[in-house]
Write a protein that holds these residues in place. Sequence first.
Motif, PDB file in Angstrom:
ATOM      1  N   THR A   1       0.173  34.441  -6.749  1.00  0.00           N
ATOM      2  CA  THR A   1       0.095  33.287  -5.850  1.00  0.00           C
ATOM      3  C   THR A   1       1.411  32.519  -5.872  1.00  0.00           C
ATOM      4  OG1 THR A   1      -2.273  33.074  -6.284  1.00  0.00           O
ATOM      5  CG2 THR A   1      -1.168  31.183  -5.294  1.00  0.00           C
ATOM      6  N   LEU A   2       1.952  32.242  -4.692  1.00  0.00           N
ATOM      7  CA  LEU A   2       3.140  31.410  -4.550  1.00  0.00           C
ATOM      8  C   LEU A   2       2.736  29.978  -4.227  1.00  0.00           C
ATOM      9  CD1 LEU A   2       5.484  33.699  -2.428  1.00  0.00           C
ATOM     10  CD2 LEU A   2       6.023  32.801  -4.690  1.00  0.00           C
ATOM     11  N   ASN A   3       3.603  29.042  -4.542  1.00  0.00           N
ATOM     12  CA  ASN A   3       3.312  27.647  -4.211  1.00  0.00           C
ATOM     13  C   ASN A   3       3.806  27.273  -2.819  1.00  0.00           C
ATOM     14  OD1 ASN A   3       6.042  27.695  -4.758  1.00  0.00           O
ATOM     15  ND2 ASN A   3       6.057  25.752  -5.878  1.00  0.00           N
ATOM     16  N   THR A   4       4.122  28.285  -2.012  1.00  0.00           N
ATOM     17  CA  THR A   4       4.549  28.046  -0.636  1.00  0.00           C
ATOM     18  C   THR A   4       4.266  29.299   0.174  1.00  0.00           C
ATOM     19  OG1 THR A   4       6.421  27.427   0.768  1.00  0.00           O
ATOM     20  CG2 THR A   4       6.887  28.878  -1.092  1.00  0.00           C
ATOM     21  N   THR A   5       4.130  29.151   1.483  1.00  0.00           N
ATOM     22  CA  THR A   5       3.972  30.335   2.332  1.00  0.00           C
ATOM     23  C   THR A   5       5.315  31.021   2.511  1.00  0.00           C
ATOM     24  OG1 THR A   5       4.288  29.023   4.326  1.00  0.00           O
ATOM     25  CG2 THR A   5       2.020  29.351   3.580  1.00  0.00           C
ATOM     26  N   VAL A   6       5.275  32.301   2.891  1.00  0.00           N
ATOM     27  CA  VAL A   6       6.504  33.061   3.078  1.00  0.00           C
ATOM     28  C   VAL A   6       6.666  33.445   4.543  1.00  0.00           C
ATOM     29  CG1 VAL A   6       6.603  33.945   0.739  1.00  0.00           C
ATOM     30  CG2 VAL A   6       5.276  35.172   2.442  1.00  0.00           C
ATOM     31  N   SER A   7       7.917  33.537   4.996  1.00  0.00           N
ATOM     32  CA  SER A   7       8.193  33.860   6.394  1.00  0.00           C
ATOM     33  C   SER A   7       8.317  35.345   6.635  1.00  0.00           C
ATOM     34  CB  SER A   7       9.475  33.150   6.849  1.00  0.00           C
ATOM     35  OG  SER A   7      10.568  33.556   6.044  1.00  0.00           O
ATOM     36  N   GLU A   8       8.282  36.128   5.575  1.00  0.00           N
ATOM     37  CA  GLU A   8       8.262  37.578   5.682  1.00  0.00           C
ATOM     38  C   GLU A   8       7.469  38.135   4.511  1.00  0.00           C
ATOM     39  OE1 GLU A   8      12.203  39.157   3.389  1.00  0.00           O
ATOM     40  OE2 GLU A   8      12.509  38.387   5.429  1.00  0.00           O
TER      41      GLU A   8
ATOM     42  N   SER B   1      13.471  33.309  -7.495  1.00  0.00           N
ATOM     43  CA  SER B   1      14.350  32.920  -6.399  1.00  0.00           C
ATOM     44  C   SER B   1      14.509  34.100  -5.476  1.00  0.00           C
ATOM     45  CB  SER B   1      15.718  32.465  -6.936  1.00  0.00           C
ATOM     46  OG  SER B   1      16.349  33.531  -7.618  1.00  0.00           O
ATOM     47  N   SER B   2      14.902  33.846  -4.251  1.00  0.00           N
ATOM     48  CA  SER B   2      14.970  34.895  -3.238  1.00  0.00           C
ATOM     49  C   SER B   2      16.385  35.401  -3.067  1.00  0.00           C
ATOM     50  CB  SER B   2      14.458  34.352  -1.911  1.00  0.00           C
ATOM     51  OG  SER B   2      14.725  35.263  -0.868  1.00  0.00           O
ATOM     52  N   CYS B   3      16.492  36.718  -2.883  1.00  0.00           N
ATOM     53  CA  CYS B   3      17.794  37.304  -2.625  1.00  0.00           C
ATOM     54  C   CYS B   3      18.117  37.317  -1.135  1.00  0.00           C
ATOM     55  CB  CYS B   3      17.851  38.741  -3.149  1.00  0.00           C
ATOM     56  SG  CYS B   3      17.788  38.869  -4.935  1.00  0.00           S
ATOM     57  N   THR B   4      17.099  37.414  -0.287  1.00  0.00           N
ATOM     58  CA  THR B   4      17.331  37.640   1.131  1.00  0.00           C
ATOM     59  C   THR B   4      16.787  36.550   2.025  1.00  0.00           C
ATOM     60  OG1 THR B   4      15.294  38.927   1.301  1.00  0.00           O
ATOM     61  CG2 THR B   4      17.291  40.132   0.758  1.00  0.00           C
ATOM     62  N   THR B   5      15.989  35.659   1.507  1.00  0.00           N
ATOM     63  CA  THR B   5      15.414  34.608   2.342  1.00  0.00           C
ATOM     64  C   THR B   5      15.609  33.263   1.676  1.00  0.00           C
ATOM     65  OG1 THR B   5      13.245  34.782   1.304  1.00  0.00           O
ATOM     66  CG2 THR B   5      13.641  36.191   3.203  1.00  0.00           C
ATOM     67  N   ASP B   6      15.530  32.207   2.510  1.00  0.00           N
ATOM     68  CA  ASP B   6      15.707  30.862   1.981  1.00  0.00           C
ATOM     69  C   ASP B   6      14.400  30.145   1.756  1.00  0.00           C
ATOM     70  OD1 ASP B   6      18.459  31.098   2.060  1.00  0.00           O
ATOM     71  OD2 ASP B   6      18.541  30.477   4.171  1.00  0.00           O
ATOM     72  N   ASP B   7      13.281  30.710   2.282  1.00  0.00           N
ATOM     73  CA  ASP B   7      12.038  29.948   2.280  1.00  0.00           C
ATOM     74  C   ASP B   7      11.350  29.931   0.933  1.00  0.00           C
ATOM     75  OD1 ASP B   7      11.643  32.738   2.840  1.00  0.00           O
ATOM     76  OD2 ASP B   7       9.516  32.259   3.116  1.00  0.00           O
ATOM     77  N   ILE B   8      11.760  30.740  -0.018  1.00  0.00           N
ATOM     78  CA  ILE B   8      11.113  30.729  -1.323  1.00  0.00           C
ATOM     79  C   ILE B   8      12.138  30.555  -2.436  1.00  0.00           C
ATOM     80  CG2 ILE B   8       9.134  32.124  -0.632  1.00  0.00           C
ATOM     81  CD1 ILE B   8      10.572  34.534  -1.961  1.00  0.00           C
TER      82      ILE B   8
ATOM     83  N   PRO C   1       1.462  38.760   2.277  1.00  0.00           N
ATOM     84  CA  PRO C   1       1.788  38.898   3.703  1.00  0.00           C
ATOM     85  C   PRO C   1       2.533  37.681   4.253  1.00  0.00           C
ATOM     86  CG  PRO C   1      -0.517  39.445   3.266  1.00  0.00           C
ATOM     87  CD  PRO C   1       0.009  38.778   2.041  1.00  0.00           C
ATOM     88  N   LYS C   2       3.208  37.903   5.371  1.00  0.00           N
ATOM     89  CA  LYS C   2       3.888  36.826   6.080  1.00  0.00           C
ATOM     90  C   LYS C   2       2.894  35.707   6.398  1.00  0.00           C
ATOM     91  CE  LYS C   2       6.330  35.878  10.425  1.00  0.00           C
ATOM     92  NZ  LYS C   2       6.885  36.485  11.676  1.00  0.00           N
ATOM     93  N   GLY C   3       3.289  34.484   6.112  1.00  0.00           N
ATOM     94  CA  GLY C   3       2.448  33.323   6.378  1.00  0.00           C
ATOM     95  C   GLY C   3       1.400  33.047   5.326  1.00  0.00           C
ATOM     96  N   ALA C   4       1.324  33.902   4.304  1.00  0.00           N
ATOM     97  CA  ALA C   4       0.313  33.747   3.258  1.00  0.00           C
ATOM     98  C   ALA C   4       0.949  33.225   1.970  1.00  0.00           C
ATOM     99  CB  ALA C   4      -0.391  35.076   2.993  1.00  0.00           C
ATOM    100  N   THR C   5       0.118  32.912   1.014  1.00  0.00           N
ATOM    101  CA  THR C   5       0.609  32.449  -0.294  1.00  0.00           C
ATOM    102  C   THR C   5       0.202  33.363  -1.432  1.00  0.00           C
ATOM    103  OG1 THR C   5      -1.360  31.068  -0.607  1.00  0.00           O
ATOM    104  CG2 THR C   5       0.571  30.029   0.427  1.00  0.00           C
ATOM    105  N   ASN C   6      -0.666  34.358  -1.176  1.00  0.00           N
ATOM    106  CA  ASN C   6      -1.114  35.187  -2.294  1.00  0.00           C
ATOM    107  C   ASN C   6      -1.450  36.606  -1.852  1.00  0.00           C
ATOM    108  OD1 ASN C   6      -4.184  35.333  -1.704  1.00  0.00           O
ATOM    109  ND2 ASN C   6      -3.757  33.132  -1.648  1.00  0.00           N
TER     110      ASN C   6
END
Length: 340
Positions: A54-61, A21-28, A89-94
């Motif tokens: 590898t994440l199952n979603t892209t990240v915004s930062e 879970s994310s401490c600073t962002t909501d997108d993950i 990286p931002k916009g990536a999943t892995n």
Amino acid sequence: MNIKSHFVKLISLSFISIIISSCTTDDIEPALITFEASENSFSENGGSITIKATLNTTVSEQINIPLSITGSASSTSDYTISSNHISIPKGATNGEITLTGLDDVQIEGIESINITVSNNNQIILLQEFTLNIQLLDDDSDTDNDGVPDTIDACPTVFGEVANNGCPYLGFIINEVLYDPEGTIAGDANGDGTRDANDDEFIEFFNSGPALDISGYKIFDTTALTNNVPRHVFPAGTIVPANGVIVVFGGGNPTGTFGGALVQTASGGQINITNSGDIITVQDALGNTVVTLDVEPFSDNPDESYTRNPDVTGEFIQHASIPESLGALFSPGTKVDGSSF
């Protein structure tokens, strides 16, 4: 071979998934992250492995996943590592890092590299875990079997040069299905019909040089008492080294079965009794070469029993093994569906 696991399981693996879970962002929040090592070991003589997150979603930062590295191998003299953290990286999943061996002339044996994934201010792991990796010394032969550790498939166990340093275990039963599931899901032979007798099977593995099993016979307890085999392997049946042969009860086996040899019971059925039976295999001279007592197994498992790990492990129910991904059987292949 990459090894799959349930979430947050703390053992030495090359493949594991955990929830973060994310401490600073909501997108993950929450997200599933998978860590995968390309191999469990690599050679000091220029060998390398890649560790990928590898994440199952892209990240915004950009996310930086810190790694804590311990073990007997040194990152200054035994190997190099491209980074002490994995960046997504931002916009990536892995993202990934690479470890590369550094050759030397010292005999050091097998050294360890333990990579632990930790929390930081961007992610919280529900549970930390460690990847345990072996660095193989190209100057040493830990098990003294004449096969250098760097090319020995079983570097800590004395084995045969002709078998990539692994011991020969003989002609063994690796998987058995005596209670096919009652619906089409029990269609083990792949012919489109579930049949209680036809879909029974025994999977044999030849851990040894090529073996001619022409004239070998399979019995269950009743057949042995009456000296009427359930199956007689026909002339010309040769199982290659580290090869597999599957005998189904009947039907029209359809599929590749991992490239294994496939036969159907010459007596029309294998007829293994659910409540308890003994499988006996005799060679052409009548000598017993394999036995398996299924009495300790479940009466009605609706799936096969298979060795875990394949070939060397104890028999357990197939779908209970994480690598099976819930499959009820895997005739001709390893439990994860890959070829031997």
